[in-house]
Design an enzyme around this catalytic site. Structure first.
Site, PDB file in Angstrom:
ATOM      1  N   GLY A 199       0.822  -1.197   0.000  1.00  0.00           N
ATOM      2  CA  GLY A 199       0.000   0.000   0.000  1.00  0.00           C
ATOM      3  C   GLY A 199       0.859   1.250   0.000  1.00  0.00           C
ATOM      4  O   GLY A 199       2.080   1.190   0.189  1.00  0.00           O
ATOM      5  N   ASP A 200       0.204   2.387  -0.203  1.00  0.00           N
ATOM      6  CA  ASP A 200       0.866   3.688  -0.190  1.00  0.00           C
ATOM      7  C   ASP A 200       0.814   4.241   1.224  1.00  0.00           C
ATOM      8  O   ASP A 200      -0.279   4.521   1.746  1.00  0.00           O
ATOM      9  CB  ASP A 200       0.166   4.627  -1.166  1.00  0.00           C
ATOM     10  CG  ASP A 200       0.888   5.962  -1.330  1.00  0.00           C
ATOM     11  OD1 ASP A 200       1.644   6.348  -0.413  1.00  0.00           O
ATOM     12  OD2 ASP A 200       0.691   6.624  -2.359  1.00  0.00           O
ATOM     13  N   HIS A 219      16.403   9.841   6.605  1.00  0.00           N
ATOM     14  CA  HIS A 219      17.159   9.366   5.445  1.00  0.00           C
ATOM     15  C   HIS A 219      16.255   9.158   4.225  1.00  0.00           C
ATOM     16  O   HIS A 219      16.733   9.148   3.096  1.00  0.00           O
ATOM     17  CB  HIS A 219      17.860   8.048   5.758  1.00  0.00           C
ATOM     18  CG  HIS A 219      18.648   8.068   7.021  1.00  0.00           C
ATOM     19  ND1 HIS A 219      19.661   8.963   7.246  1.00  0.00           N
ATOM     20  CD2 HIS A 219      18.571   7.306   8.143  1.00  0.00           C
ATOM     21  CE1 HIS A 219      20.176   8.751   8.450  1.00  0.00           C
ATOM     22  NE2 HIS A 219      19.526   7.763   9.005  1.00  0.00           N
TER      23      HIS A 219
END
Length: 331
Positions: A199-200, A219
């Site tokens: 999923g996003d 990061h």
């Protein structure tokens, strides 16, 4: 020939001495036979490791010290990281008479073949180190389910699953970030069970969990996206839910800068999605931050304020702010 500390550690890791002793102590002749090296050279190496505090000697033979057992033996050991040390000829102590009998025109014999670790092995070792640090720093026994949001191929989740068998873990990330998961799972003999859901992380609903894990945020994304992700996790969290931040502010030299970026746009970040997406497209400042002495107390206070605004009022922080565990008050 003396064995120097970096050589001894690197040679022992290449030979997998500490893994060979997982089953218990072994006398030098038996251990040398198992490793396939001359006994005289093995004794020098084992004595050097004993002097370094990596091995102990008893009437039954050599055995791993607590340090070696925790960090240099087993599936989640730091062996791949150690093998990247640039130490000269770690196998020199083991060649012994074989080196002297080698024909002058030929190369010196190598009893330990070069074994450069793969990037996945490097990441696996780092995940194991973080997992150990988490479990010795925080008591996670009250959590039954955990979701590593943006957890990629699940290295940290697997390492935590092995150390916390009572915790059911799920990794939620984009399909591309989880590439190769099936191949890695096939290599994980006896590893902890971890579920994967694609999923996003910035658009789709987050899986329900008692504990949400976020790692390496500075990061991976600009500060504005990090704040957006933190707000999404806060919205998905129920009373009593926990939030674990791993490598929360990045490298020590950049922590103040990372913290300032996270805190500088507070309530203004409540602008609507189109404004947010435009801001995400901005190019991050490329100037390297000057390394400076940090005020850890001020940094921790800033993180506590940020998390408090998100509803996480109970915060535990490890020294250096590398690990933070926050929790919502139970209703």
């Amino acid at each position: 020939m003396p064995v120097f500390p970096p050589q001894a550690l690197l040679a022992a890791c290449r030979l997998q001495v500490f893994d060979a002793l997982l089953g218990g102590p072994l006398p030098a002749p038996a251990l040398a036979a198992r490793l396939g090296v001359p006994e005289a050279g093995a004794r020098r190496l084992l004595d050097a490791c004993e002097a370094l505090g990596l091995l102990r000697r008893s009437p039954a033979g050599y055995e791993n010290s607590a340090l070696a057992a925790a960090y240099l033996a087993g599936a989640d050991s730091l062996r791949p990281l150690v093998l990247q040390l640039d130490a000269p000829r770690p196998d020199a102590a083991l060649t012994g008479a074989a080196a002297r009998t080698q024909a002058p025109s030929g190369p010196a014999p190598l009893l330990v073949a070069p074994e450069p670790p793969s990037p996945s092995a490097h990441a696996h070792a780092l995940a194991g180190l973080w997992a150990r640090s988490i479990t010795v720093t925080f008591d996670l026994s009250r959590f039954r389910t955990a979701c590593h949001v943006g957890g990629g191929a699940g290295g940290l989740a697997r390492a935590l699953a092995r150390l916390l068998p009572g915790l059911r873990l799920r990794v939620f990330d984009a399909p591309a970030a989880m590439a190769g998961v099936e191949a890695e799972e096939a290599e994980e003999a006896g590893g902890g069970a971890v579920a994967f859901e694609a999923g996003d992380v910035f658009a789709d609903s987050l899986p329900e969990a008692d504990l949400y894990v976020l790692s390496g945020l500075p990061h991976r994304w600009p500060a504005r996206r990090v704040r957006r992700l933190l707000r999404r996790v806060a919205a998905a969290s129920s009373p009593g839910c926990g939030l674990l931040l791993v490598d929360a502010l990045g490298a020590r030299s950049g922590r103040r800068r990372a913290l300032e970026r996270l805190l500088q746009v507070e309530e203004a970040a409540e602008v609507e999605a189109e404004d947010e997406e435009a801001a995400e497209a901005e190019v991050e400042d490329e100037e390297a931050a000057e390394a400076e002495a940090e005020d850890e107390e001020a940094a921790e206070a800033g993180v506590r304020r940020l998390l408090a605004r998100l509803g996480f009022g109970q915060v535990q922080a490890a020294p250096g702010l590398e690990l933070l565990l926050a929790a919502r008050a139970a209703s």
